[in-house]
Design a protein around this motif. Structure first.
Motif, PDB file in Angstrom:
ATOM      1  N   ASN A 195       0.823  -1.205   0.000  1.00 37.03           N
ATOM      2  CA  ASN A 195       0.000   0.000   0.000  1.00 37.03           C
ATOM      3  C   ASN A 195       0.859   1.257   0.000  1.00 37.03           C
ATOM      4  OD1 ASN A 195      -2.547  -1.246  -0.014  1.00 37.03           O
ATOM      5  ND2 ASN A 195      -2.450  -1.624   2.186  1.00 37.03           N
ATOM      6  N   LEU A 196       1.975   1.218   0.701  1.00 39.98           N
ATOM      7  CA  LEU A 196       2.884   2.360   0.658  1.00 39.98           C
ATOM      8  C   LEU A 196       3.441   2.570  -0.742  1.00 39.98           C
ATOM      9  CD1 LEU A 196       5.020   2.204   3.933  1.00 39.98           C
ATOM     10  CD2 LEU A 196       3.189   3.782   3.352  1.00 39.98           C
ATOM     11  N   ILE A 197       3.787   1.476  -1.409  1.00 33.42           N
ATOM     12  CA  ILE A 197       4.313   1.588  -2.774  1.00 33.42           C
ATOM     13  C   ILE A 197       3.257   2.158  -3.714  1.00 33.42           C
ATOM     14  CG2 ILE A 197       5.186   0.247  -4.718  1.00 33.42           C
ATOM     15  CD1 ILE A 197       6.411  -1.677  -2.674  1.00 33.42           C
ATOM     16  N   ALA A 198       2.008   1.687  -3.587  1.00 38.83           N
ATOM     17  CA  ALA A 198       0.933   2.195  -4.442  1.00 38.83           C
ATOM     18  C   ALA A 198       0.682   3.675  -4.179  1.00 38.83           C
ATOM     19  CB  ALA A 198      -0.339   1.375  -4.217  1.00 38.83           C
ATOM     20  N   ASP A 199       0.694   4.104  -2.896  1.00 42.11           N
ATOM     21  CA  ASP A 199       0.491   5.519  -2.578  1.00 42.11           C
ATOM     22  C   ASP A 199       1.631   6.371  -3.125  1.00 42.11           C
ATOM     23  OD1 ASP A 199      -1.828   4.857  -1.317  1.00 42.11           O
ATOM     24  OD2 ASP A 199      -0.995   4.924   0.716  1.00 42.11           O
ATOM     25  N   ALA A 200       2.854   5.886  -2.996  1.00 38.96           N
ATOM     26  CA  ALA A 200       3.989   6.661  -3.511  1.00 38.96           C
ATOM     27  C   ALA A 200       3.928   6.805  -5.025  1.00 38.96           C
ATOM     28  CB  ALA A 200       5.303   5.998  -3.082  1.00 38.96           C
ATOM     29  N   GLU A 229       1.260  10.123   6.120  1.00 38.40           N
ATOM     30  CA  GLU A 229      -0.035  10.570   6.626  1.00 38.40           C
ATOM     31  C   GLU A 229      -1.145   9.607   6.218  1.00 38.40           C
ATOM     32  OE1 GLU A 229      -3.008  14.467   6.381  1.00 38.40           O
ATOM     33  OE2 GLU A 229      -1.116  14.428   5.279  1.00 38.40           O
ATOM     34  N   GLY A 230      -1.106   9.156   4.956  1.00 41.79           N
ATOM     35  CA  GLY A 230      -2.101   8.177   4.513  1.00 41.79           C
ATOM     36  C   GLY A 230      -1.974   6.852   5.236  1.00 41.79           C
ATOM     37  N   ALA A 231      -0.726   6.439   5.527  1.00 46.68           N
ATOM     38  CA  ALA A 231      -0.539   5.194   6.276  1.00 46.68           C
ATOM     39  C   ALA A 231      -1.088   5.308   7.684  1.00 46.68           C
ATOM     40  CB  ALA A 231       0.943   4.846   6.306  1.00 46.68           C
ATOM     41  N   LEU A 232      -0.912   6.470   8.331  1.00 45.75           N
ATOM     42  CA  LEU A 232      -1.457   6.666   9.677  1.00 45.75           C
ATOM     43  C   LEU A 232      -2.984   6.657   9.656  1.00 45.75           C
ATOM     44  CD1 LEU A 232      -0.945   7.273  12.645  1.00 45.75           C
ATOM     45  CD2 LEU A 232      -0.863   9.708  12.066  1.00 45.75           C
ATOM     46  N   GLU A 233      -3.584   7.326   8.685  1.00 45.20           N
ATOM     47  CA  GLU A 233      -5.041   7.307   8.589  1.00 45.20           C
ATOM     48  C   GLU A 233      -5.563   5.900   8.327  1.00 45.20           C
ATOM     49  OE1 GLU A 233      -6.056  10.054   5.564  1.00 45.20           O
ATOM     50  OE2 GLU A 233      -5.571  11.848   6.752  1.00 45.20           O
ATOM     51  N   SER A 235      -4.136   3.141   9.286  1.00 50.68           N
ATOM     52  CA  SER A 235      -3.970   2.374  10.522  1.00 50.68           C
ATOM     53  C   SER A 235      -5.076   2.682  11.514  1.00 50.68           C
ATOM     54  CB  SER A 235      -2.599   2.682  11.142  1.00 50.68           C
ATOM     55  OG  SER A 235      -1.560   2.378  10.248  1.00 50.68           O
ATOM     56  N   VAL A 236      -5.439   3.960  11.637  1.00 51.13           N
ATOM     57  CA  VAL A 236      -6.523   4.326  12.553  1.00 51.13           C
ATOM     58  C   VAL A 236      -7.847   3.733  12.090  1.00 51.13           C
ATOM     59  CG1 VAL A 236      -7.833   6.276  13.480  1.00 51.13           C
ATOM     60  CG2 VAL A 236      -5.355   6.421  13.316  1.00 51.13           C
ATOM     61  N   ALA A 237      -8.110   3.783  10.792  1.00 51.93           N
ATOM     62  CA  ALA A 237      -9.348   3.193  10.264  1.00 51.93           C
ATOM     63  C   ALA A 237      -9.372   1.686  10.461  1.00 51.93           C
ATOM     64  CB  ALA A 237      -9.497   3.543   8.786  1.00 51.93           C
ATOM     65  N   LEU A 238      -8.237   1.045  10.283  1.00 53.97           N
ATOM     66  CA  LEU A 238      -8.172  -0.401  10.490  1.00 53.97           C
ATOM     67  C   LEU A 238      -8.406  -0.756  11.958  1.00 53.97           C
ATOM     68  CD1 LEU A 238      -7.523  -3.258   9.462  1.00 53.97           C
ATOM     69  CD2 LEU A 238      -5.118  -2.765   9.873  1.00 53.97           C
ATOM     70  N   ALA A 239      -7.828   0.023  12.869  1.00 51.51           N
ATOM     71  CA  ALA A 239      -8.039  -0.242  14.295  1.00 51.51           C
ATOM     72  C   ALA A 239      -9.502  -0.062  14.676  1.00 51.51           C
ATOM     73  CB  ALA A 239      -7.150   0.678  15.122  1.00 51.51           C
ATOM     74  N   ALA A 240     -10.162   0.972  14.130  1.00 52.52           N
ATOM     75  CA  ALA A 240     -11.580   1.172  14.422  1.00 52.52           C
ATOM     76  C   ALA A 240     -12.433   0.043  13.861  1.00 52.52           C
ATOM     77  CB  ALA A 240     -12.029   2.518  13.850  1.00 52.52           C
ATOM     78  N   ALA A 241     -12.104  -0.407  12.657  1.00 45.85           N
ATOM     79  CA  ALA A 241     -12.876  -1.502  12.064  1.00 45.85           C
ATOM     80  C   ALA A 241     -12.685  -2.801  12.853  1.00 45.85           C
ATOM     81  CB  ALA A 241     -12.451  -1.704  10.607  1.00 45.85           C
ATOM     82  N   MET A 242     -11.473  -3.069  13.289  1.00 49.20           N
ATOM     83  CA  MET A 242     -11.235  -4.278  14.069  1.00 49.20           C
ATOM     84  C   MET A 242     -11.933  -4.222  15.420  1.00 49.20           C
ATOM     85  SD  MET A 242      -7.199  -4.771  13.136  1.00 49.20           S
ATOM     86  CE  MET A 242      -6.947  -6.139  14.249  1.00 49.20           C
ATOM     87  N   ASP A 243     -11.944  -3.046  16.046  1.00 48.62           N
ATOM     88  CA  ASP A 243     -12.630  -2.910  17.323  1.00 48.62           C
ATOM     89  C   ASP A 243     -14.139  -3.064  17.158  1.00 48.62           C
ATOM     90  OD1 ASP A 243     -12.518  -2.077  20.234  1.00 48.62           O
ATOM     91  OD2 ASP A 243     -13.832  -0.532  19.424  1.00 48.62           O
ATOM     92  N   ALA A 244     -14.691  -2.535  16.049  1.00 50.58           N
ATOM     93  CA  ALA A 244     -16.130  -2.663  15.817  1.00 50.58           C
ATOM     94  C   ALA A 244     -16.542  -4.101  15.544  1.00 50.58           C
ATOM     95  CB  ALA A 244     -16.548  -1.771  14.639  1.00 50.58           C
ATOM     96  N   ARG A 245     -15.646  -4.888  15.009  1.00 51.47           N
ATOM     97  CA  ARG A 245     -15.958  -6.288  14.719  1.00 51.47           C
ATOM     98  C   ARG A 245     -15.592  -7.231  15.878  1.00 51.47           C
ATOM     99  NH1 ARG A 245     -15.040  -3.666  10.119  1.00 51.47           N
ATOM    100  NH2 ARG A 245     -16.132  -4.309   8.204  1.00 51.47           N
ATOM    101  N   GLY A 246     -15.243  -6.674  17.021  1.00 53.41           N
ATOM    102  CA  GLY A 246     -14.992  -7.504  18.197  1.00 53.41           C
ATOM    103  C   GLY A 246     -13.680  -8.237  18.153  1.00 53.41           C
ATOM    104  N   TYR A 247     -12.673  -7.652  17.533  1.00 57.80           N
ATOM    105  CA  TYR A 247     -11.378  -8.333  17.454  1.00 57.80           C
ATOM    106  C   TYR A 247     -10.773  -8.459  18.845  1.00 57.80           C
ATOM    107  CZ  TYR A 247      -6.461  -9.124  16.474  1.00 57.80           C
ATOM    108  OH  TYR A 247      -5.189  -9.624  16.462  1.00 57.80           O
ATOM    109  N   GLY A 248     -10.230  -9.614  19.159  1.00 59.13           N
ATOM    110  CA  GLY A 248      -9.600  -9.842  20.441  1.00 59.13           C
ATOM    111  C   GLY A 248     -10.482 -10.524  21.465  1.00 59.13           C
ATOM    112  N   ARG A 249     -11.755 -10.728  21.158  1.00 61.93           N
ATOM    113  CA  ARG A 249     -12.621 -11.432  22.106  1.00 61.93           C
ATOM    114  C   ARG A 249     -12.265 -12.915  22.144  1.00 61.93           C
ATOM    115  NH1 ARG A 249     -18.623 -10.206  20.419  1.00 61.93           N
ATOM    116  NH2 ARG A 249     -17.711 -10.854  18.442  1.00 61.93           N
ATOM    117  N   THR A 250     -12.293 -13.495  23.308  1.00 60.82           N
ATOM    118  CA  THR A 250     -11.976 -14.904  23.482  1.00 60.82           C
ATOM    119  C   THR A 250     -13.107 -15.587  24.239  1.00 60.82           C
ATOM    120  OG1 THR A 250     -10.765 -14.410  25.511  1.00 60.82           O
ATOM    121  CG2 THR A 250      -9.487 -14.517  23.471  1.00 60.82           C
TER     122      THR A 250
END
Length: 385
Positions: A195-200, A229-233, A235-250
């Motif tokens: 993704n970094l290569i594609a953005d560059a 900046e795009g990589a940080l955005e 990452s934040v979107a990915l973290a929000a999506a993972m949290d919304a889908r219950g990632y880490g529940r056992t």
């Protein structure tokens, strides 16, 4: 009672009949998933990388690179991760050049009688004996560094082929439940670079269209900051999506099951390490293989039990079909035959540099490497983007 004006209209009547019928499935829905299992691509690439570790012959290593390049050219798609092969090839070239540079500046333990040039040598203290800066550079030392660097470059290119061919999301879906969280971290790391290569590339193309420089230090700074900046955005979107889908529940499992899982997994890994060490030494050849097999069985049992703690399901799991077996078998055959050739004819697979001689192409190891072209001949389908 008023009649329906369209009751006698054949066109409207046909529409009504079509409306009352259940919706048809498209041809894409009727067609089963014809893509190859991503694990087969990784096993094939890792097997070719294993074959590359068994030789320093530049002709055989070049043949391995050609095989991977041809398979990638015939089966990669337009997905972002498919562009990573070019990036890995550039990285491999950089590693080869750095290896040659180190051999030129720091010297080499290989003695030589064919000097190429002499650099100014810097004196070093007595505690740095065995290391030199500058001095005479011989053809034997440079050739040895080239062989060694080319082998490492081939390893990187084989890994790049796996990244370009295997869909990381589908690979994550195929992992066992116990490795799901670790697999998510690995997949995110593997998809970060493409993704970094594609953005560059996208930002450099946009700057060229605007008539602005995209090379040099200034262009690097003005392109690198938006990419980060795009990589940080992302990452934040990915973290929000993972949290919304219950990632880490056992799931709640008994304490005895957790202790059994930990004991089997840890004991299995220790058994694999001890068995591998036994196979590599002459004294442990008797107990190496049984200990290795016992460790593999224990580790797999631990992973099986550990998957009960992960709350996840698989939607349309990828089948491991005959094509996946054939692709995997072709890579394993290359690794096995190169290992056998390195045992029976080590001089052909590891040509010497003292005295300085040209490498030769051994015929049957070269024919064994051509077995790696089997994925290009097997209809493996297109990877989903």
């Amino acid at each position: 009672m008023t009649k329906n004006p369209g009751s006698h209209n054949p066109l409207l009547k046909g529409r009504g009949e079509l409306r009352d019928q259940p919706p048809r499935r498209s041809s894409q829905q009727r067609t089963p998933n014809n893509t190859l299992h991503p694990g087969a691509w990784w096993l094939w690439s890792l097997a070719l990388a294993t074959a590359a570790t068994r030789t320093t012959n530049p002709l055989l290593l070049t043949l391995l690179i050609t095989v991977t390049a041809y398979v990638v050219a015939t089966h990669r798609t337009t997905a972002p991760w498919s562009r990573s092969y070019t990036a890995f090839a550039k990285l491999a070239l950089s590693v080869l050049l750095i290896r040659l540079l180190f051999a030129t500046i720091l010297g080499s333990p290989i003695p030589g009688t064919h000097p190429l040039f002499t650099l100014p040598e810097a004196p070093l203290p007595h505690w740095a004996q065995g290391i030199r800066l500058g001095g005479q550079v011989t053809a034997e030392a440079m050739l040895f560094a080239f062989y060694d660097g080319l082998r490492l470059a081939t390893l990187l290119i084989c890994v790049g082929a796996a990244n370009a061919l295997a869909n990381p999301a589908r690979l994550l879906k195929s992992l066992p439940g116990a490795l799901y969280e670790t697999g998510v971290a690995v997949v995110v790391a593997l998809t970060f670079a493409p993704n970094l290569i594609a953005d560059a590339q996208r930002l450099r193309a946009a700057r060229r269209l605007r008539g602005r420089p995209d090379r040099g230090l200034r262009g690097l700074l003005q392109v690198g900051l938006p990419v980060l900046e795009g990589a940080l955005e992302r990452s934040v979107a990915l973290a929000a999506a993972m949290d919304a889908r219950g990632y880490g529940r056992t799931a709640d499992v008994p304490a005895s099951l957790r202790r059994t899982t930990a004991a089997l997994t840890l004991g299995g890994l220790l058994g694999i390490c001890a068995g591998t060490y036994g196979l590599l030494t002459a004294e442990g050849a008797a107990y190496g293989l049984p200990l290795l097999l016992a460790g593999v069985v224990a580790a797999l049992a631990g992973l099986r039990l550990g998957g009960r703690r992960t709350l996840r399901t698989r939607y349309r799991p990828d089948p491991w079909d005959l094509r996946a077996w054939l692709v995997t078998a072709s890579g394993v055959a290359v690794a096995a035959l190169l290992t056998l050739a390195a045992t029976r004819d080590p001089a052909a697979l590891s040509p010497g540099v003292v005295p300085l001689t040209a490498p030769t192409l051994p015929l049957w190891p070269a024919a064994a490497i051509l077995l790696g072209l089997a994925p290009a001949l097997i209809p493996t389908g297109k990877e989903l983007s």
